[in-house]
Design a protein around this motif. Structure first.
Motif, PDB file in Angstrom:
ATOM      1  N   ILE A   1      40.463  39.145  22.904  1.00 57.89           N
ATOM      2  CA  ILE A   1      40.798  38.642  24.233  1.00 57.89           C
ATOM      3  C   ILE A   1      39.757  37.586  24.571  1.00 57.89           C
ATOM      4  O   ILE A   1      38.553  37.839  24.498  1.00 57.89           O
ATOM      5  CB  ILE A   1      40.792  39.759  25.293  1.00 57.89           C
TER       6      ILE A   1
ATOM      7  N   THR B   1      42.752  39.144  34.939  1.00 57.09           N
ATOM      8  CA  THR B   1      42.996  38.462  33.667  1.00 57.09           C
ATOM      9  C   THR B   1      42.783  39.399  32.491  1.00 57.09           C
ATOM     10  O   THR B   1      43.580  39.419  31.545  1.00 57.09           O
ATOM     11  CB  THR B   1      42.096  37.213  33.547  1.00 57.09           C
TER      12      THR B   1
ATOM     13  N   HIS C   1      45.752  41.659  32.316  1.00 63.62           N
ATOM     14  CA  HIS C   1      46.907  40.904  31.818  1.00 63.62           C
ATOM     15  C   HIS C   1      46.827  40.729  30.298  1.00 63.62           C
ATOM     16  O   HIS C   1      47.806  40.978  29.576  1.00 63.62           O
ATOM     17  CB  HIS C   1      46.964  39.548  32.525  1.00 63.62           C
ATOM     18  N   GLU C   2      45.665  40.336  29.813  1.00 66.18           N
ATOM     19  CA  GLU C   2      45.503  40.128  28.368  1.00 66.18           C
ATOM     20  C   GLU C   2      45.538  41.454  27.614  1.00 66.18           C
ATOM     21  O   GLU C   2      46.021  41.519  26.484  1.00 66.18           O
ATOM     22  CB  GLU C   2      44.229  39.344  28.076  1.00 66.18           C
TER      23      GLU C   2
ATOM     24  N   HIS D   1      49.123  42.146  27.016  1.00 66.55           N
ATOM     25  CA  HIS D   1      49.600  41.401  25.840  1.00 66.55           C
ATOM     26  C   HIS D   1      49.202  42.136  24.558  1.00 66.55           C
ATOM     27  O   HIS D   1      50.002  42.265  23.630  1.00 66.55           O
ATOM     28  CB  HIS D   1      49.013  39.987  25.795  1.00 66.55           C
TER      29      HIS D   1
ATOM     30  N   HIS E   1      53.142  32.191  23.331  1.00 68.30           N
ATOM     31  CA  HIS E   1      53.232  32.079  24.791  1.00 68.30           C
ATOM     32  C   HIS E   1      54.699  31.877  25.143  1.00 68.30           C
ATOM     33  O   HIS E   1      55.239  30.790  25.003  1.00 68.30           O
ATOM     34  CB  HIS E   1      52.378  30.891  25.256  1.00 68.30           C
TER      35      HIS E   1
ATOM     36  N   GLY F   1      42.660  33.225  30.584  1.00 74.78           N
ATOM     37  CA  GLY F   1      42.540  34.155  29.479  1.00 74.78           C
ATOM     38  C   GLY F   1      43.599  33.921  28.430  1.00 74.78           C
ATOM     39  O   GLY F   1      44.581  33.216  28.656  1.00 74.78           O
ATOM     40  N   ALA F   2      43.380  34.528  27.265  1.00 75.43           N
ATOM     41  CA  ALA F   2      44.333  34.453  26.157  1.00 75.43           C
ATOM     42  C   ALA F   2      44.077  35.641  25.237  1.00 75.43           C
ATOM     43  O   ALA F   2      42.968  36.171  25.183  1.00 75.43           O
ATOM     44  CB  ALA F   2      44.166  33.140  25.395  1.00 75.43           C
ATOM     45  N   TYR F   3      45.121  36.021  24.510  1.00 75.84           N
ATOM     46  CA  TYR F   3      44.990  37.096  23.534  1.00 75.84           C
ATOM     47  C   TYR F   3      45.432  36.584  22.177  1.00 75.84           C
ATOM     48  O   TYR F   3      46.468  35.936  22.055  1.00 75.84           O
ATOM     49  CB  TYR F   3      45.841  38.310  23.925  1.00 75.84           C
TER      50      TYR F   3
END
Length: 130
Positions: A33, A47, A50-51, A54, A62, A24-26
């Motif tokens: 997300i 995930t 977690h995102e 963020h 990061h 995952g990423a934000y």
């Protein structure tokens, strides 16, 4: 718990292939997300939590410090203290605890770090009592 925060923040959620085996990423700029497709339900929940952390914390980029903060906040949402107390009476390592609590081992590690830091702060309050 994180579901409430997720609903309030209302980020756009997009499933897409991500680089470097990321789950995952934000993206703060687009308030999005990104999640890797075909994650197992427990991986997706962890995930997404977690995102969401963020997103709530307003993280960009990061950085290890940001990752640690997001991991610990996410773990505090996913693990209830009463369930943790009961599970740790039976198990004393991350993987069996994670299985019992229906979270990932990384979540149990983050929760342990959070507990240790909280206990240190309680044992060494600042400013000192007069």
């Amino acid at each position: 718990m994180f579901e409430v925060v997720l609903a309030r923040l209302a980020p756009r959620i997009v499933e897409t292939d991500l680089p470097d085996q990321l789950w995952g990423a934000y993206d703060l700029l687009t308030h999005t997300i990104f999640l890797r497709p075909r994650l197992a339900p427990i991986q997706r929940r962890s995930t997404l939590s977690h995102e969401t952390a963020h997103a709530l914390l307003g993280h960009t980029g990061h950085h290890p410090r940001q990752e640690r903060a997001a991991e610990e906040l996410s773990a505090s949402w996913l693990i209830h203290p009463t369930q943790w107390a009961a599970a740790t009476r039976i198990y004393n390592t991350a993987t069996p605890l994670a299985h019992e609590l229906d979270v990932l081992p990384r979540d149990t590690h983050a929760y342990m770090r959070l507990l240790k830091r909280t206990q240190k702060q309680e044992n060494h309050p600042w400013p000192p009592a007069e």
